[in-house]
Design a protein around this motif. Sequence first.
Motif, PDB file in Angstrom:
ATOM      1  N   UNK A  98     166.679 -60.873  79.433  1.00 21.51           N
ATOM      2  CA  UNK A  98     166.080 -59.646  79.032  1.00 21.51           C
ATOM      3  C   UNK A  98     166.755 -58.475  79.105  1.00 21.51           C
ATOM      4  N   UNK A  99     166.725 -57.592  78.233  1.00 16.95           N
ATOM      5  CA  UNK A  99     167.688 -56.490  78.169  1.00 16.95           C
ATOM      6  C   UNK A  99     167.017 -55.112  78.785  1.00 16.95           C
ATOM      7  N   UNK A 100     165.440 -54.863  78.456  1.00 13.64           N
ATOM      8  CA  UNK A 100     164.937 -53.718  78.499  1.00 13.64           C
ATOM      9  C   UNK A 100     163.766 -53.662  77.858  1.00 13.64           C
ATOM     10  N   UNK A 101     163.088 -52.341  77.489  1.00 14.71           N
ATOM     11  CA  UNK A 101     161.886 -52.584  76.932  1.00 14.71           C
ATOM     12  C   UNK A 101     161.515 -51.082  76.628  1.00 14.71           C
ATOM     13  N   UNK A 102     160.394 -50.831  76.215  1.00 19.51           N
ATOM     14  CA  UNK A 102     159.939 -49.664  75.496  1.00 19.51           C
ATOM     15  C   UNK A 102     158.529 -49.365  76.649  1.00 19.51           C
ATOM     16  N   UNK A 103     158.578 -48.048  77.151  1.00 17.03           N
ATOM     17  CA  UNK A 103     157.465 -47.581  78.032  1.00 17.03           C
ATOM     18  C   UNK A 103     156.739 -46.371  77.275  1.00 17.03           C
ATOM     19  N   UNK A 104     155.366 -46.463  77.602  1.00 20.62           N
ATOM     20  CA  UNK A 104     154.635 -45.462  77.200  1.00 20.62           C
ATOM     21  C   UNK A 104     154.925 -43.925  77.537  1.00 20.62           C
ATOM     22  N   UNK A 105     155.096 -43.373  76.441  1.00 21.58           N
ATOM     23  CA  UNK A 105     155.570 -41.729  76.860  1.00 21.58           C
ATOM     24  C   UNK A 105     156.916 -41.474  77.067  1.00 21.58           C
ATOM     25  N   UNK A 149     157.156 -53.395  66.654  1.00 22.55           N
ATOM     26  CA  UNK A 149     156.098 -53.615  67.879  1.00 22.55           C
ATOM     27  C   UNK A 149     154.968 -52.904  67.815  1.00 22.55           C
ATOM     28  N   UNK A 150     153.808 -53.724  67.746  1.00 19.79           N
ATOM     29  CA  UNK A 150     152.708 -53.202  67.548  1.00 19.79           C
ATOM     30  C   UNK A 150     152.181 -52.714  69.035  1.00 19.79           C
ATOM     31  N   UNK A 151     151.076 -51.897  69.168  1.00 17.80           N
ATOM     32  CA  UNK A 151     150.784 -51.524  70.470  1.00 17.80           C
ATOM     33  C   UNK A 151     150.225 -52.771  71.679  1.00 17.80           C
ATOM     34  N   UNK A 152     149.625 -53.772  70.973  1.00 20.63           N
ATOM     35  CA  UNK A 152     149.259 -54.859  71.750  1.00 20.63           C
ATOM     36  C   UNK A 152     150.474 -55.799  72.160  1.00 20.63           C
ATOM     37  N   UNK A 153     151.559 -55.732  71.349  1.00 19.84           N
ATOM     38  CA  UNK A 153     152.612 -56.617  71.541  1.00 19.84           C
ATOM     39  C   UNK A 153     153.519 -56.330  73.136  1.00 19.84           C
ATOM     40  N   UNK A 154     153.987 -57.509  73.544  1.00 25.41           N
ATOM     41  CA  UNK A 154     154.720 -57.479  74.778  1.00 25.41           C
ATOM     42  C   UNK A 154     155.935 -56.557  74.297  1.00 25.41           C
ATOM     43  N   UNK A 155     155.990 -55.739  75.262  1.00 29.57           N
ATOM     44  CA  UNK A 155     157.127 -54.521  75.130  1.00 29.57           C
ATOM     45  C   UNK A 155     158.260 -54.502  75.612  1.00 29.57           C
ATOM     46  N   UNK A 156     158.568 -55.633  76.137  1.00 27.01           N
ATOM     47  CA  UNK A 156     160.209 -55.952  76.742  1.00 27.01           C
ATOM     48  C   UNK A 156     160.860 -56.381  75.371  1.00 27.01           C
TER      49      UNK A 156
END
Lengths: 32, 427
Positions: free
Chosen positions: B420-427, B305-312
């Motif tokens: 939807x299962x979850x996602x990645x958050x900044x930091x 997943x690149x920085x601009x992608x939807x991150x869930x």
Amino acid sequence: STIVLIFEAPSDFEFAVQAGQKIKVGQKLGDL
Amino acid sequence: LFKAWTETPTKWYPIPIAVGALLLVVIQYRKNSRKRNPEVVLDQDGVEVVKLKGPWQVHVMGALPLRNLSRLWGYMNSLQLPVWFRPYGFKMYALAFGCNLDEIDPDDLQKYASLGDFFYRKLKPGARPVDDAILVSPADGTVLHFGTIKDSRVEQVKGITYSLDALLGVERPGTPTAAVKSTRSDLDNVNDHDFANVNGIEYTLDQLIGGQNSPARPAGGTDSRSPSPSGDPAPQKFGEQVDASVNSEANLTDTIAHDAGVARDMGVSAAVEGSPVARPIARRRSTSDKDVRPGNSLFFSVIYLAPGDYHRFHSPTAWVVEKRRHFVGELFSVSPFMAKRLENLFVLNERVALLGRWRHGFFGMVPVGATNVGSIKVNFDQELRTNVRGRRPPPGTYTEAVYSAASPILNGQPLSFAEEMGGFCLG
């Protein structure tokens, strides 16, 4: 970030993507 | 010195061709033998000890305080931005990283208080049609690699592999590792209402995996489902009762209908309206490619997943998550650049291995964190905390939680296609 999938499937399972290909949620990844 | 450097004559002598050829043979032989015999170090349990390996750039990265930098990055991006600035700032970000602002929900950029909020944005309903295949993509991103797993080795990039056991973890009953908490195997011989004692901390079996006296599942759909109190490293987590009361009969009906749908998609004829005793699919504990069913193979796929992608991330199929293993690790970048250079990248980084089963047997999904996105969220696991400050457990150890209480019928957390299962958050 990265997601790694590890799964058991029948040996004739085939991926429907290419390395380096852009993909979206819900798009076909592979099928029998 | 200058004079010596400039005026000393250089004399070239021819060397025999045979010596040069011999030298090339020796170099080639050493290269090949290194490929054949990778420096695999095993611990006392026969599990590979993963170490930082790669060119000098990798070691420079390894010397940086990446986890602290990641948390600082997360803090900075959680700061509220001025309302007037938000549309301009997020549009610039979208332009730089290729985000499609037409599909985000809400589409009013002023409603995203921080870059962290915007990064974890939702999509409008219907923005991602789901294909009618048995396996769909769990995330927006780029397919880095895929293939079959042979000899329990997963290929990171062409020619570089890592251990499947190191990625997913192995159960080590009896190993006195503080970070490894109870697993189902610890509890298989424990009767209902008995007290299990793992790592010196007592709790009831009902509290751990849910029983007849335990509260039922929570209402409000899958997002509010809680796992059974997990094996979190913090002792105070034990005995803490998750609020799992059922608020209304209607929500319980929805939940049962959802589980029935997952069971149907998995090809299971479970008696979902009957007693919660059906365990329709044989539970498989091993992830070794030697233990797959006859006619089956183990496959892998890696999506970046690149920085601009939807991150869930979403469920790639209908499956049941039985357990999760949280590995605290490094937070290297997982960009293709690093994946090509840093061996064992996905084994070194912090990750959450979600293990379960689908209609064809074992199924596992491993979200791997990175420097900028060190926090991994799993919607149905309120106990999970990633990228937290504190003493690091020994490499290769993990904390584990089981989801038995989430669905007594399917003995785990049922997930439907593209849920939807979850996602990645900044930091």
